[in-house]
Design a protein around this motif. Sequence first.
Motif, mmCIF file in Angstrom:
data_model
loop_
_atom_site.group_PDB
_atom_site.id
_atom_site.type_symbol
_atom_site.label_atom_id
_atom_site.label_comp_id
_atom_site.label_asym_id
_atom_site.label_seq_id
_atom_site.Cartn_x
_atom_site.Cartn_y
_atom_site.Cartn_z
ATOM 1 N N PHE A 43 -42.757 7.751 -12.979
ATOM 2 C CA PHE A 43 -43.718 8.820 -13.258
ATOM 3 C C PHE A 43 -43.370 9.509 -14.575
ATOM 4 O O PHE A 43 -44.253 9.811 -15.389
ATOM 5 C CB PHE A 43 -43.714 9.838 -12.106
ATOM 6 C CG PHE A 43 -44.642 10.997 -12.307
ATOM 7 C CD1 PHE A 43 -45.969 10.918 -11.927
ATOM 8 C CD2 PHE A 43 -44.182 12.188 -12.871
ATOM 9 C CE1 PHE A 43 -46.838 11.997 -12.105
ATOM 10 C CE2 PHE A 43 -45.036 13.274 -13.054
ATOM 11 C CZ PHE A 43 -46.364 13.173 -12.666
ATOM 12 N N ILE A 44 -42.061 9.723 -14.785
ATOM 13 C CA ILE A 44 -41.634 10.417 -16.012
ATOM 14 C C ILE A 44 -42.066 9.622 -17.252
ATOM 15 O O ILE A 44 -42.555 10.191 -18.231
ATOM 16 C CB ILE A 44 -40.100 10.651 -16.018
ATOM 17 C CG1 ILE A 44 -39.725 11.598 -14.876
ATOM 18 C CG2 ILE A 44 -39.644 11.237 -17.351
ATOM 19 C CD1 ILE A 44 -38.246 11.906 -14.755
ATOM 20 N N ILE A 45 -41.915 8.290 -17.168
ATOM 21 C CA ILE A 45 -42.293 7.459 -18.324
ATOM 22 C C ILE A 45 -43.798 7.613 -18.601
ATOM 23 O O ILE A 45 -44.223 7.820 -19.736
ATOM 24 C CB ILE A 45 -41.941 5.967 -18.063
ATOM 25 C CG1 ILE A 45 -40.418 5.808 -17.965
ATOM 26 C CG2 ILE A 45 -42.509 5.062 -19.157
ATOM 27 C CD1 ILE A 45 -39.958 4.499 -17.359
ATOM 28 N N VAL A 46 -44.606 7.545 -17.548
ATOM 29 C CA VAL A 46 -46.061 7.672 -17.728
ATOM 30 C C VAL A 46 -46.412 9.068 -18.239
ATOM 31 O O VAL A 46 -47.260 9.236 -19.115
ATOM 32 C CB VAL A 46 -46.813 7.387 -16.402
ATOM 33 C CG1 VAL A 46 -48.316 7.552 -16.586
ATOM 34 C CG2 VAL A 46 -46.506 5.995 -15.914
ATOM 35 N N TYR A 47 -45.730 10.074 -17.690
ATOM 36 C CA TYR A 47 -45.984 11.460 -18.097
ATOM 37 C C TYR A 47 -45.698 11.644 -19.592
ATOM 38 O O TYR A 47 -46.491 12.247 -20.318
ATOM 39 C CB TYR A 47 -45.124 12.403 -17.245
ATOM 40 C CG TYR A 47 -45.022 13.805 -17.783
ATOM 41 C CD1 TYR A 47 -46.100 14.674 -17.700
ATOM 42 C CD2 TYR A 47 -43.840 14.256 -18.387
ATOM 43 C CE1 TYR A 47 -46.012 15.961 -18.211
ATOM 44 C CE2 TYR A 47 -43.740 15.536 -18.885
ATOM 45 C CZ TYR A 47 -44.820 16.390 -18.803
ATOM 46 O OH TYR A 47 -44.729 17.657 -19.311
ATOM 47 N N ILE A 48 -44.573 11.092 -20.044
ATOM 48 C CA ILE A 48 -44.225 11.247 -21.466
ATOM 49 C C ILE A 48 -45.259 10.511 -22.336
ATOM 50 O O ILE A 48 -45.725 11.031 -23.355
ATOM 51 C CB ILE A 48 -42.780 10.759 -21.750
ATOM 52 C CG1 ILE A 48 -41.795 11.689 -21.035
ATOM 53 C CG2 ILE A 48 -42.500 10.721 -23.248
ATOM 54 C CD1 ILE A 48 -40.338 11.284 -21.121
ATOM 55 N N ALA A 49 -45.638 9.305 -21.886
ATOM 56 C CA ALA A 49 -46.649 8.547 -22.647
ATOM 57 C C ALA A 49 -47.958 9.335 -22.708
ATOM 58 O O ALA A 49 -48.582 9.449 -23.767
ATOM 59 C CB ALA A 49 -46.870 7.182 -22.002
ATOM 60 N N CYS A 50 -48.355 9.914 -21.571
ATOM 61 C CA CYS A 50 -49.598 10.701 -21.536
ATOM 62 C C CYS A 50 -49.501 11.909 -22.453
ATOM 63 O O CYS A 50 -50.481 12.295 -23.094
ATOM 64 C CB CYS A 50 -49.885 11.219 -20.121
ATOM 65 S SG CYS A 50 -50.432 9.950 -19.018
#
Length: 455
Positions: A43-50
């Motif tokens: 989730f953290i990876i997707v959050y940072i990408a977003c």
Amino acid sequence: MEKTRETFGSRFAVIMAMAGSAIGLGNIWRFPYMVGQYGGAAFIIVYIACSFLLALPIFLSETIIGRRSRTNTFGAMEKLAPGTSWKWLGLLTVISPVIILSYYSVVGGWSVEYLFKSLSFEFTDTDAGSIQSLFGTFISSTWEPLITHTLFMLMVAGIILAGVKSGIERFTKITMPVLFVLIVVMMIYAISLPGSGAGVSYLLKPDFSKLTMSAVAAAMGQAFFSLSLGVGTILTYASYVKKDENIFASSIGTAVSDILFALLAGFAIMPAVFASGVEPGAGPGLVFQTLPFIFNKMGTAMPVVSSLVSIIFFVTILVAALTSAISMMEVGVSYLVDNKGMSRLWATVTVTVFAWAVGILCSLSFGPLSEVKILGNSIFDFLDKMCSNFLMAFGGLLFTLFVGWKMDEASVRDEFTNGGTKKRNSRWFKTVYFLIKYVAPVAIVLIFVTNLIIS
Ligand code: PFF
């Protein structure tokens, strides 16, 4: 009026004010809980990408509109697109942050109450079982939460009344660095607790199986809420940014600070939650219901240390909430001063009274007004859902459409590159413009559709 408009004094001041708006309750209770629910590191990876691919372009759209127009959200639309209906977007984004302020202030008031409780050693003296019910009893009572809501609102009004430079700038320049120090202290403390390792691995172990479409939508929504997007706060702050400031650099500085703070808060809270054996994923209650447990557990052995840690923790939440709340109030105040010719004093009083009155209903919706439902939700939940699920995304969509499709490309480039003087910005312009024009609007529409399907 334009000539006398106040400005932030330096890049540091701009980043601290904007990061002050971005870093708030969203980072401290919402982020850790979502990470736990949606697959930890994945989730953290997707959050940072977003945050970089979606939220940053919206952030930049607001910054470009704000700095270009040098006025409030309503005035900005009138100035940059005279005689069009865009001004209604401006008006919508004057109203929505004031509504968010009304219920945000109620939660801000809870942190005031918990700070008082920490100061009076309540968590160390009360037995652990009672702490669980303490929160429910407090928020459902009539007067106490109303008093703390009022206190919080008065603090916000006091800072706003002092003005952009002596109020917002001075307050955020002092408190934001302190906030970072406090959260680091909390994190080190939490990680040092026996049994905290499970919390750390909870945050670090990527579980891609939990990364569903709704998790991606949640990551986007979190990036949105966390960067205060779509409700004109960033636009209003940008209207106080000097013409020679590099808005690309300050926007990246703000986004990085916000992400960093969310990560630090995650590592401060989750290990503590695990160390105490409390279930993660308790939402708003996580902070107020479960953490005092930890202070209580250590309290019997070390009452003073325990109280000190709990004071530090609730001061952190209070300050984070205050620096966000002032950005919400400033939107309405700026509109009333610029467009309605009010003095700053009367504009502040007007916004305060309005938000305070709506906040009373929100506060009472946990107690005496709990039976009142709007579309099946309590007043508090209805306003929260309407703003964070709908108004923020809608406003964000319209801001990107405005910059990407309504403003002419040459003006956008001019603002983004400071008239071509910022060479690095010129190199990035095409990518950023593409993100603003196509990627962000499409992604926001996808969030809408996904949320519709899920709900
Ligand atoms: N970004 C803030 C937080 O993370 O708590 C919330 C917020 C601030 C929302 C300002 C909206 C706003 F206008």
